[in-house]
Design a protein around this motif. Structure first.
Motif, PDB file in Angstrom:
ATOM      1  N   THR A  10       0.829  -1.213   0.000  1.00 16.84           N
ATOM      2  CA  THR A  10       0.000   0.000   0.000  1.00 16.84           C
ATOM      3  C   THR A  10       0.855   1.251   0.000  1.00 16.84           C
ATOM      4  O   THR A  10       0.403   2.298  -0.435  1.00 16.84           O
ATOM      5  CB  THR A  10      -0.955   0.021   1.202  1.00 16.84           C
ATOM      6  OG1 THR A  10      -0.180  -0.114   2.402  1.00 16.84           O
ATOM      7  CG2 THR A  10      -1.980  -1.086   1.120  1.00 16.84           C
ATOM      8  N   SER A  11       2.082   1.154   0.449  1.00 18.51           N
ATOM      9  CA  SER A  11       2.955   2.327   0.427  1.00 18.51           C
ATOM     10  C   SER A  11       3.298   2.762  -0.991  1.00 18.51           C
ATOM     11  O   SER A  11       3.749   3.875  -1.208  1.00 18.51           O
ATOM     12  CB  SER A  11       4.243   2.043   1.200  1.00 18.51           C
ATOM     13  OG  SER A  11       4.970   0.994   0.596  1.00 18.51           O
ATOM     14  N   PHE A  12       3.060   1.876  -1.971  1.00 21.84           N
ATOM     15  CA  PHE A  12       3.356   2.220  -3.356  1.00 21.84           C
ATOM     16  C   PHE A  12       2.167   2.816  -4.086  1.00 21.84           C
ATOM     17  O   PHE A  12       2.295   3.237  -5.213  1.00 21.84           O
ATOM     18  CB  PHE A  12       3.873   0.994  -4.127  1.00 21.84           C
ATOM     19  CG  PHE A  12       5.288   0.659  -3.766  1.00 21.84           C
ATOM     20  CD1 PHE A  12       6.344   1.328  -4.344  1.00 21.84           C
ATOM     21  CD2 PHE A  12       5.560  -0.298  -2.825  1.00 21.84           C
ATOM     22  CE1 PHE A  12       7.645   1.038  -4.000  1.00 21.84           C
ATOM     23  CE2 PHE A  12       6.855  -0.605  -2.469  1.00 21.84           C
ATOM     24  CZ  PHE A  12       7.908   0.069  -3.062  1.00 21.84           C
ATOM     25  N   GLY A  13       0.998   2.807  -3.499  1.00 21.78           N
ATOM     26  CA  GLY A  13      -0.137   3.444  -4.154  1.00 21.78           C
ATOM     27  C   GLY A  13      -1.422   2.666  -4.003  1.00 21.78           C
ATOM     28  O   GLY A  13      -1.503   1.696  -3.262  1.00 21.78           O
ATOM     29  N   PRO A  14      -2.434   3.106  -4.740  1.00 21.21           N
ATOM     30  CA  PRO A  14      -3.773   2.532  -4.606  1.00 21.21           C
ATOM     31  C   PRO A  14      -3.883   1.159  -5.265  1.00 21.21           C
ATOM     32  O   PRO A  14      -3.053   0.781  -6.081  1.00 21.21           O
ATOM     33  CB  PRO A  14      -4.649   3.546  -5.344  1.00 21.21           C
ATOM     34  CG  PRO A  14      -3.740   4.112  -6.394  1.00 21.21           C
ATOM     35  CD  PRO A  14      -2.375   4.167  -5.742  1.00 21.21           C
ATOM     36  N   GLU A  15      -4.944   0.431  -4.913  1.00 17.31           N
ATOM     37  CA  GLU A  15      -5.208  -0.864  -5.536  1.00 17.31           C
ATOM     38  C   GLU A  15      -5.884  -0.702  -6.883  1.00 17.31           C
ATOM     39  O   GLU A  15      -5.876  -1.622  -7.687  1.00 17.31           O
ATOM     40  CB  GLU A  15      -6.074  -1.719  -4.617  1.00 17.31           C
ATOM     41  CG  GLU A  15      -5.356  -2.146  -3.355  1.00 17.31           C
ATOM     42  CD  GLU A  15      -6.229  -2.988  -2.448  1.00 17.31           C
ATOM     43  OE1 GLU A  15      -7.345  -3.362  -2.846  1.00 17.31           O
ATOM     44  OE2 GLU A  15      -5.774  -3.279  -1.333  1.00 17.31           O
ATOM     45  N   THR A  16      -6.519   0.440  -7.112  1.00 12.77           N
ATOM     46  CA  THR A  16      -7.105   0.743  -8.413  1.00 12.77           C
ATOM     47  C   THR A  16      -6.621   2.117  -8.849  1.00 12.77           C
ATOM     48  O   THR A  16      -6.247   2.949  -8.022  1.00 12.77           O
ATOM     49  CB  THR A  16      -8.656   0.743  -8.381  1.00 12.77           C
ATOM     50  OG1 THR A  16      -9.102   1.746  -7.474  1.00 12.77           O
ATOM     51  CG2 THR A  16      -9.201  -0.611  -7.988  1.00 12.77           C
ATOM     52  N   GLY A  17      -6.627   2.329 -10.162  1.00 12.75           N
ATOM     53  CA  GLY A  17      -6.209   3.624 -10.673  1.00 12.75           C
ATOM     54  C   GLY A  17      -6.117   3.612 -12.181  1.00 12.75           C
ATOM     55  O   GLY A  17      -6.586   2.692 -12.848  1.00 12.75           O
ATOM     56  N   THR A  18      -5.476   4.621 -12.702  1.00 14.89           N
ATOM     57  CA  THR A  18      -5.276   4.739 -14.141  1.00 14.89           C
ATOM     58  C   THR A  18      -4.166   3.784 -14.572  1.00 14.89           C
ATOM     59  O   THR A  18      -3.374   3.323 -13.734  1.00 14.89           O
ATOM     60  CB  THR A  18      -4.866   6.170 -14.529  1.00 14.89           C
ATOM     61  OG1 THR A  18      -3.574   6.447 -13.959  1.00 14.89           O
ATOM     62  CG2 THR A  18      -5.884   7.207 -14.057  1.00 14.89           C
ATOM     63  N   PRO A  19      -4.058   3.503 -15.861  1.00 13.70           N
ATOM     64  CA  PRO A  19      -2.928   2.689 -16.326  1.00 13.70           C
ATOM     65  C   PRO A  19      -1.579   3.305 -15.922  1.00 13.70           C
ATOM     66  O   PRO A  19      -0.665   2.586 -15.528  1.00 13.70           O
ATOM     67  CB  PRO A  19      -3.104   2.662 -17.842  1.00 13.70           C
ATOM     68  CG  PRO A  19      -4.567   2.833 -18.040  1.00 13.70           C
ATOM     69  CD  PRO A  19      -4.993   3.791 -16.959  1.00 13.70           C
ATOM     70  N   GLU A  20      -1.482   4.624 -15.987  1.00 14.01           N
ATOM     71  CA  GLU A  20      -0.242   5.301 -15.626  1.00 14.01           C
ATOM     72  C   GLU A  20       0.090   5.099 -14.144  1.00 14.01           C
ATOM     73  O   GLU A  20       1.249   4.880 -13.788  1.00 14.01           O
ATOM     74  CB  GLU A  20      -0.338   6.798 -15.952  1.00 14.01           C
ATOM     75  CG  GLU A  20      -0.399   7.103 -17.440  1.00 14.01           C
ATOM     76  CD  GLU A  20      -1.817   7.034 -18.033  1.00 14.01           C
ATOM     77  OE1 GLU A  20      -1.955   7.340 -19.223  1.00 14.01           O
ATOM     78  OE2 GLU A  20      -2.784   6.673 -17.317  1.00 14.01           O
ATOM     79  N   GLN A  21      -0.923   5.145 -13.271  1.00 15.90           N
ATOM     80  CA  GLN A  21      -0.678   4.892 -11.846  1.00 15.90           C
ATOM     81  C   GLN A  21      -0.221   3.450 -11.636  1.00 15.90           C
ATOM     82  O   GLN A  21       0.668   3.184 -10.834  1.00 15.90           O
ATOM     83  CB  GLN A  21      -1.939   5.177 -11.030  1.00 15.90           C
ATOM     84  CG  GLN A  21      -2.249   6.649 -10.907  1.00 15.90           C
ATOM     85  CD  GLN A  21      -3.616   6.887 -10.295  1.00 15.90           C
ATOM     86  OE1 GLN A  21      -4.599   6.232 -10.632  1.00 15.90           O
ATOM     87  NE2 GLN A  21      -3.679   7.849  -9.383  1.00 15.90           N
TER      88      GLN A  21
END
Length: 113
Positions: A86-97
């Protein structure tokens, strides 16, 4: 919600992924992007390798800007959406994320934060 992205969505997402990887990790060259059903798989040739390494799987969530992000676990030879730190970001998002939050684990930080 559609189960799978339309052909125009797949084409647009492939172009977005290619542009984002090429801009952020130019040493990797063009990524390998393939679609199968509700999934979009992204691989890249990492430094010191000759063949593309699986890195990321995106699962369509009904919009070109909303995908479940799954990382490839080489140790288990599978993709998982539940083990992305989770420290790397969300479980859902844009392709770029999705790229930003998984490529850093395989190829280091992006040249364009």
């Amino acid at each position: 919600m559609p189960d799978t992205p339309s052909e125009p969505t797949r084409t647009a997402v492939t172009q977005r992924i290619t542009a984002h990887v090429t801009r952020g990790w130019p040493d990797l060259g063009e990524p390998v992007v393939r679609h199968h059903g509700q999934f979009c798989y992204v691989s890249a040739v990492l430094p010191g390798h000759h063949d593309p390494t699986p890195i990321l799987r995106l699962r369509y969530q009904g919009s070109a800007d909303r995908w479940a992000i799954g990382i490839y676990l080489a140790s288990k030879d599978r993709y998982t959406e539940s083990e992305l730190p989770t420290s790397f970001g969300p479980e859902t998002g844009t392709p770029e994320q999705g790229i930003d939050h998984t490529f850093i684990l395989y190829a280091g930080p992006s040249l364009h934060p």
